[in-house]
Design an enzyme around this catalytic site. Structure first.
Site, PDB file in Angstrom:
ATOM      1  CD  GLU B  53      23.716   3.761  93.684  1.00 39.99           C
ATOM      2  OE1 GLU B  53      23.000   2.798  94.025  1.00 39.99           O
ATOM      3  OE2 GLU B  53      24.911   3.858  94.023  1.00 39.99           O
ATOM      4  CG  PHE B  78      26.508   2.950  90.419  1.00 36.33           C
ATOM      5  CD1 PHE B  78      26.688   1.584  90.237  1.00 36.33           C
ATOM      6  CD2 PHE B  78      27.553   3.693  90.933  1.00 36.33           C
ATOM      7  CE1 PHE B  78      27.886   0.970  90.573  1.00 36.33           C
ATOM      8  CE2 PHE B  78      28.759   3.083  91.269  1.00 36.33           C
ATOM      9  CZ  PHE B  78      28.930   1.728  91.096  1.00 36.33           C
ATOM     10  CG  HIS B 116      32.925   0.859  89.327  1.00 40.86           C
ATOM     11  ND1 HIS B 116      32.905  -0.429  89.799  1.00 40.86           N
ATOM     12  CD2 HIS B 116      32.710   1.662  90.408  1.00 40.86           C
ATOM     13  CE1 HIS B 116      32.695  -0.406  91.105  1.00 40.86           C
ATOM     14  NE2 HIS B 116      32.569   0.834  91.499  1.00 40.86           N
TER      15      HIS B 116
END
Lengths: 292, 310
Positions: B53, B78, B116
């Site tokens: 990323e 991310f 996440h």
């Protein structure tokens, strides 16, 4: 290899660049010396011989791009840009001062001629990949050069970029590794050696060239202080713009190169020269005493 | 009713046909974020950057320097946690024209769990100078915001929920940065919210109505910039002010409203959100109930607060 007489002008510019860098840092009371000195000869070669640039038109669309990913060596880039006419040499005195275009780390929003901001290490090569990729998509012919440091190469983000550039077959991208073999603090050797870190060789025993080649880069290995090796390598990289492989120039350099007491000395990573030291520097670099 | 990730993919496809500069850079999640729709339509303008990323952000900055408008596709967490430094230095500090499509925002991320889920993104991104931070509530607003962000010159962080929420806006909707939207008037309590949580607040207001409590709902799609005066004016008409967000109560919308009102008014601000906790893997209904963000739980908590106030 002995330096060729053809390169005397570049050698002279590199001496001036080193003088401007160390004397500017002394004047501002802060900044880096070791890194700018190890990068200086390559910077001079890029700005004075290899890159297409127009100092009077810094945003000229066809210009070659240069990103100093090891942004703490900014004063080296500013000094060479000043010699090349991007900014008045006098302006170097404003380095690190409030309101200056010459920030401690390169700030693209302040100084025309810079391509992005750098300083937090490991990020410049990714931007270079974007420029090279964009040039391919736009069918533009410029070449993108990115200088990274060997200490900087410890940052994971560099490896993300190292992986992606060959995948996109970016022959119009060149990375230059300024492998000066020293970093700021390094590894503590043993308990009884107190805090003396081993700053030597951030990539001890690792075959970087082999790794780069296995990742898909075309590698050229040079002495980063010998113009007779620097110029052909950079020109060869540029000539490969239409190829399907990015070039990595592994430049072996010496931190603090150019003045006897700064060479190979980690203390000069960031250090301010005294008036007496500046006299010695001027003498060694052949700068007129009146400049001190 | 359409999932915001489908809106993301479909709007990018529409933009691809009208704006030749639009690109999509993906960090290997396109089939989750639905940027894969763009990949199918414009394969040459879809740049797979792999599971990396930080580099993805940097490459976008280089492309933006040539006049491209790169949209980034990955999960919110991310961007705001792993790639926050390149977003800070390369994007925000240079005002690069990069658009961050922050998918799978908040708690409702499809059984991924706390690794996440990102309930700190608003706090991180709104503290970043030069960054525009927006959170659409439904499909119409999502498309309007993605279109606006593509035209705007500068970095934009678009907080995109994974799933669908009921439509609340019609095609007359127009997005303007900073503008707040009164979804419902009401004097006993004002619920201030953002993203799809605003829809749940609207449902909570209806539940409160059944109990004779008049609840207003102020939707704040533009977390930064924000029209502070509109927040103050709305607050002045309310008996109780409650912020509700699928985010930590630290530094997000609740933080924003508390900051604005504490400098200009005597109002108390009650913050509903994630109270300094991580999330967990669970169905959406379970998570909304547990963290007090479902329509019924919001209504119930408001009633408790109103009782405590008396």
């Amino acid at each position: 290899m002995n330096t060729n007489a053809d390169y005397s002008e570049l050698e002279n510019l590199a001496r001036q660049g080193r003088w401007l860098a160390i004397s500017t840092v002394a004047g501002s009371g802060a900044g880096h010396v070791g890194g700018p000195f190890s990068a200086m000869d390559i910077l001079v070669a890029l700005y004075f011989r290899v890159m297409k640039v127009r100092p009077e038109e810094p945003k000229w669309p066809e210009r070659d791009r240069f990103i100093l990913s090891k942004g703490h060596s900014s004063i080296g880039q500013y000094a060479v840009m000043a010699l090349r006419g991007f900014l008045p040499i006098e302006e170097l005195k404003t380095f690190d001062k409030g309101g200056s275009r010459l920030q401690g780390h390169p700030d693209v929003t302040r100084l025309p001629g810079l391509e992005t901001s750098t300083g937090s290490l490991g990020q410049g090569l990714s931007v270079g990949v974007g420029m090279a990729l964009g040039a391919r998509m736009r069918r533009e012919k410029f070449h993108t050069f990115v200088m990274i440091g060997d200490g900087e190469l410890q940052e994971g983000m560099v490896w993300e970029a190292l992986h992606i550039a060959p995948r996109y077959q970016l022959g119009n991208l060149t990375a230059i590794l300024d492998w000066n073999g020293l970093q700021q603090f390094g590894w503590v050797l043993a308990i009884n050696e107190q805090h003396r870190g081993d700053r030597r060789d951030p990539w001890s025993r690792i075959d970087l060239r082999g790794i780069f080649e296995k990742l898909g880069w075309r590698c050229l290995e040079i002495n980063g202080h010998d113009f007779s090796e620097i110029i052909p390598a950079l020109e060869s990289a540029k000539a490969a713009s239409d190829s399907d492989q990015p070039t990595m120039i592994v430049a072996h350099t010496i931190k603090g190169k150019g003045v006897h007491f700064t060479e190979g000395k980690h203390e000069w990573h960031s250090k301010v020269a005294t008036k007496e030291e500046l006299s010695i520097v001027a003498n060694e670099l052949g700068i007129a005493e009146s400049a001190v | 009713m359409k999932a915001l990730r489908d809106v993301f993919g479909e709007t990018l496809v529409k933009l691809g046909s009208t704006n030749p500069n639009v690109l999509v850079l993906d960090a290997d999640l396109a089939n989750s974020t639905k940027a894969d729709k763009f990949a199918m339509a414009y394969p040459a303008k879809f740049l797979q950057m792999g599971i990396a990323e930080q580099n993805c952000v940097g490459v976008a900055v280089g492309l933006a320097s040539l006049g491209f408008v790169p949209w980034l596709s990955s999960f919110t967490v991310f961007f705001t946690h792993r790639a926050v430094d390149p977003i800070r230095m390369l994007v925000a500090q240079t005002h690069a024209n990069v658009k961050i499509g922050a998918a799978y925002s908040g708690l409702l991320t499809g059984f991924t769990g706390k690794t996440h889920q990102d309930v700190q993104d608003l706090a991180i991104m709104r503290a970043m100078p030069d960054m525009t931070v927006v959170a659409p509530a439904d499909a119409v607003e999502g498309e309007a915001i993605i279109r606006w962000a593509t035209e705007y010159q500068g970095p934009v962080f678009v907080r995109l929920a994974r799933d669908a929420s009921p439509d609340i806006f019609d095609q007359q909707y127009g997005f303007a940065p900073g503008k707040t939207i009164t979804l419902k008037d009401g004097g006993d309590v004002l619920l201030i919210s953002t993203g799809p949580q605003s829809v749940r607040c609207l449902q909570a207001a209806e539940l409160l109505q059944e109990q004779g409590i008049s609840a207003g709902v102020l939707h704040v799609p533009s977390i930064k910039p924000v029209n502070q005066e509109e927040i103050v004016n709305a607050a002045d008409k309310a008996g109780l002010i409650v912020t509700v967000e699928e985010h930590s109560i630290y530094g997000g919308l609740g933080g924003l409203v508390a900051e604005v009102l504490s400098e200009t008014s005597p109002h108390r601000v009650i913050r509903f959100g994630i109270d300094d906790k991580w999330g967990e893997s669970a169905p959406n209904d379970f998570l909304l109930d547990k963290y007090g963000l479902s329509a019924s739980r919001v209504a119930q908590r408001v009633v408790e607060r109103l009782k405590a106030k008396k």
